[in-house]
Motif scaffolding. Structure first.
Motif, mmCIF file in Angstrom:
data_model
loop_
_atom_site.group_PDB
_atom_site.id
_atom_site.type_symbol
_atom_site.label_atom_id
_atom_site.label_comp_id
_atom_site.label_asym_id
_atom_site.label_seq_id
_atom_site.Cartn_x
_atom_site.Cartn_y
_atom_site.Cartn_z
ATOM 1 N N THR A 192 38.474 -11.116 -81.111
ATOM 2 C CA THR A 192 38.015 -11.154 -82.709
ATOM 3 C C THR A 192 38.017 -12.926 -83.106
ATOM 4 O OG1 THR A 192 40.093 -11.015 -84.020
ATOM 5 C CG2 THR A 192 38.559 -8.814 -83.703
ATOM 6 N N LEU A 193 37.114 -13.573 -83.367
ATOM 7 C CA LEU A 193 37.112 -14.442 -84.447
ATOM 8 C C LEU A 193 38.483 -14.930 -85.085
ATOM 9 C CD1 LEU A 193 35.797 -16.910 -84.490
ATOM 10 C CD2 LEU A 193 34.213 -16.453 -85.692
ATOM 11 N N ALA A 194 38.523 -13.704 -86.053
ATOM 12 C CA ALA A 194 40.073 -14.013 -86.888
ATOM 13 C C ALA A 194 40.855 -14.689 -86.331
ATOM 14 C CB ALA A 194 40.052 -12.708 -88.147
ATOM 15 N N ASP A 195 41.375 -13.824 -84.933
ATOM 16 C CA ASP A 195 42.730 -14.420 -84.198
ATOM 17 C C ASP A 195 42.439 -15.826 -83.647
ATOM 18 O OD1 ASP A 195 43.285 -11.539 -84.327
ATOM 19 O OD2 ASP A 195 42.706 -10.849 -82.907
ATOM 20 N N ILE B 114 41.095 -18.152 -84.326
ATOM 21 C CA ILE B 114 40.778 -18.741 -85.864
ATOM 22 C C ILE B 114 42.546 -19.299 -86.634
ATOM 23 C CG2 ILE B 114 40.907 -19.271 -88.854
ATOM 24 C CD1 ILE B 114 38.112 -20.066 -86.938
ATOM 25 N N TRP C 35 38.926 -26.651 -93.574
ATOM 26 C CA TRP C 35 37.952 -25.007 -92.902
ATOM 27 C C TRP C 35 37.369 -24.656 -93.791
ATOM 28 C CZ3 TRP C 35 40.888 -23.209 -88.597
ATOM 29 C CH2 TRP C 35 41.599 -24.143 -87.971
ATOM 30 N N LEU D 187 35.270 -20.964 -93.861
ATOM 31 C CA LEU D 187 35.362 -19.779 -93.074
ATOM 32 C C LEU D 187 35.110 -19.212 -93.961
ATOM 33 C CD1 LEU D 187 39.272 -20.099 -91.994
ATOM 34 C CD2 LEU D 187 37.399 -20.917 -90.162
ATOM 35 N N ILE E 47 34.372 -14.545 -94.567
ATOM 36 C CA ILE E 47 35.725 -13.499 -93.987
ATOM 37 C C ILE E 47 34.615 -12.904 -93.150
ATOM 38 C CG2 ILE E 47 36.599 -11.709 -94.343
ATOM 39 C CD1 ILE E 47 37.740 -13.490 -97.072
ATOM 40 N N GLY F 236 34.793 -12.701 -89.226
ATOM 41 C CA GLY F 236 35.790 -12.450 -88.628
ATOM 42 C C GLY F 236 35.948 -11.957 -87.638
ATOM 43 N N SER F 237 35.441 -11.264 -87.828
ATOM 44 C CA SER F 237 34.871 -9.928 -86.689
ATOM 45 C C SER F 237 33.930 -10.141 -85.591
ATOM 46 C CB SER F 237 35.126 -8.410 -87.665
ATOM 47 O OG SER F 237 33.555 -8.102 -87.304
ATOM 48 N N THR G 221 32.902 -21.075 -90.523
ATOM 49 C CA THR G 221 31.907 -20.569 -89.182
ATOM 50 C C THR G 221 31.239 -19.474 -90.595
ATOM 51 O OG1 THR G 221 33.972 -18.338 -90.453
ATOM 52 C CG2 THR G 221 34.054 -19.391 -88.263
#
Length: 358
Positions: free
Chosen positions: A219-222, A224, A246, A248, A250, A253-254, A287
């Protein structure tokens, strides 16, 4: 104090091999995923090209060729799309089947699609005597050729993905970065032990991710989170010279991205935008989810030398090429990658599909 063990965080390869972890072989049925836009476009263009050549055998001129091509397209295009939609609907079940049953299912769907295309021509009156047998065999042949191409495409991606992974691993764990981090930790041990512990934890996590078993996507959250750890390490070294912002979303993030995608981009930004500049520099990671798309941007200020008359020292572009290639492997034509100077900054922009239902 939290438990910290760099050695235990790094999972070594088996002692019998003495090599880095190898990429897992592709699941046979996963090769036949035709739900990607790029696969659909290639299939349609291939069919149209074959029809265009076939029409040349009977056409006496340009007008007749265009009319014949339009008639053939009226039957072949719906049949092709029907086959693609049906195979896309089976993408979750096919990996559990034996290869021979996967190919049989594809060929059977090709026969049905061929009959459907012939029926469309007969229904519209485009042909008098419907060539049912020829259309059925044509559908089967197209299905078998398409599935063979998809299998070869999946196999060709595996060594490319593994090579890109190894290149990424070699460029990520650079000796100078490791030495600088350890020197920073040593300097902090006596005066700020808690800060030194956090620094080593971040370094441990970077190593753990770099040496973990290869995965198709994360995932993009990981990503980040991993980039935040890397920049936290560099923040100790550069202090106020490194200014990070940053922005970002939310909701983004997936989104799925290749592993170790963002970290090399922020590393490039630090190496080329902050380190050469005595005054330091600014780095921004943004993001954003825009409907069915997710935008990722990494922007850094350029060192003053960029605007001087002397030649600018440039990197080899390996990291950017690596990111571009791995994005193409994961998202095909649905991924867009742009990088270059932009009004005194260097900007890397990535556009990828947003997860369905996210």
């Amino acid at each position: 104090m939290r438990n910290l063990s760099i050695l235990s965080a790094i999972r070594p390869a088996k002692a019998t091999s003495g090599k880095l972890p190898q990429a897992q072989p592709a699941v046979p049925g996963a090769a036949y995923d035709v739900c990607q836009v790029g696969v659909v476009l290639r299939a349609v263009l291939f069919v149209e090209a074959m029809l265009a050549v076939l029409a040349l055998f009977w056409a006496g001129g340009l007008a007749e060729w265009l009319g014949l091509l339009a008639m053939l397209t009226g039957g072949a295009l719906p049949a092709t799309l029907l086959w693609l939609v049906a195979l896309c609907g089976l993408r979750r079940r096919m990996p559990a089947w034996r290869p021979v049953w996967q190919q049989a299912a594809g060929a059977g769907l090709g026969a049905v699609a061929g009959l459907y295309g012939c029926g469309m021509l007969r229904l519209t009156g485009a042909v008098g005597n419907a060539p049912w047998l020829a259309s059925t065999l044509a559908g089967v042949m197209f299905a078998l050729v398409a599935m063979a191409w998809l299998a070869l495409r999946a196999r060709s991606h595996m060594p490319a993905d593994t090579a890109a992974r190894l290149e990424d691993l070699q460029s990520r764990i650079r000796p100078h970065f490791l030495f600088n981090t350890l020197n920073s930790a040593i300097a902090l041990v006596r005066e700020e032990p808690a800060k030194a512990e956090t620094l080593l934890e971040d370094l441990s996590e970077l190593f753990r991710q770099a040496l973990a078993d290869p995965r198709e996507s994360v995932t993009l959250a990981d990503e980040i989170g991993l980039a935040e750890r890397y920049l936290a390490i560099e923040q100790v070294r550069f202090g106020e010279r490194l200014q990070v912002r940053w922005d970002l979303d939310i909701a983004a993030g997936s989104a799925r991205v290749p592993p170790l995608l963002l970290q090399p981009l922020v590393e490039n930004a630090v190496k080329h935008g902050v380190e050469p500049n005595p005054q330091g520099g600014r780095l921004r990671v943004r993001t954003e989810r825009r409907g069915s798309r997710v935008v990722i941007e990494v922007t850094n200020t350029l060192a003053p030398l960029v605007w001087a008359d002397r030649p600018v020292p440039r990197g080899h572009g390996i990291a950017l090429a690596n990111v571009r290639d791995r994005l193409r492997l994961l998202h095909d034509v649905q991924a867009q990658f742009r990088a270059g100077p932009d009004q005194g900054h260097y900007r890397v922009r990535i556009d990828i599909p947003a997860p369905a239902g996210g």
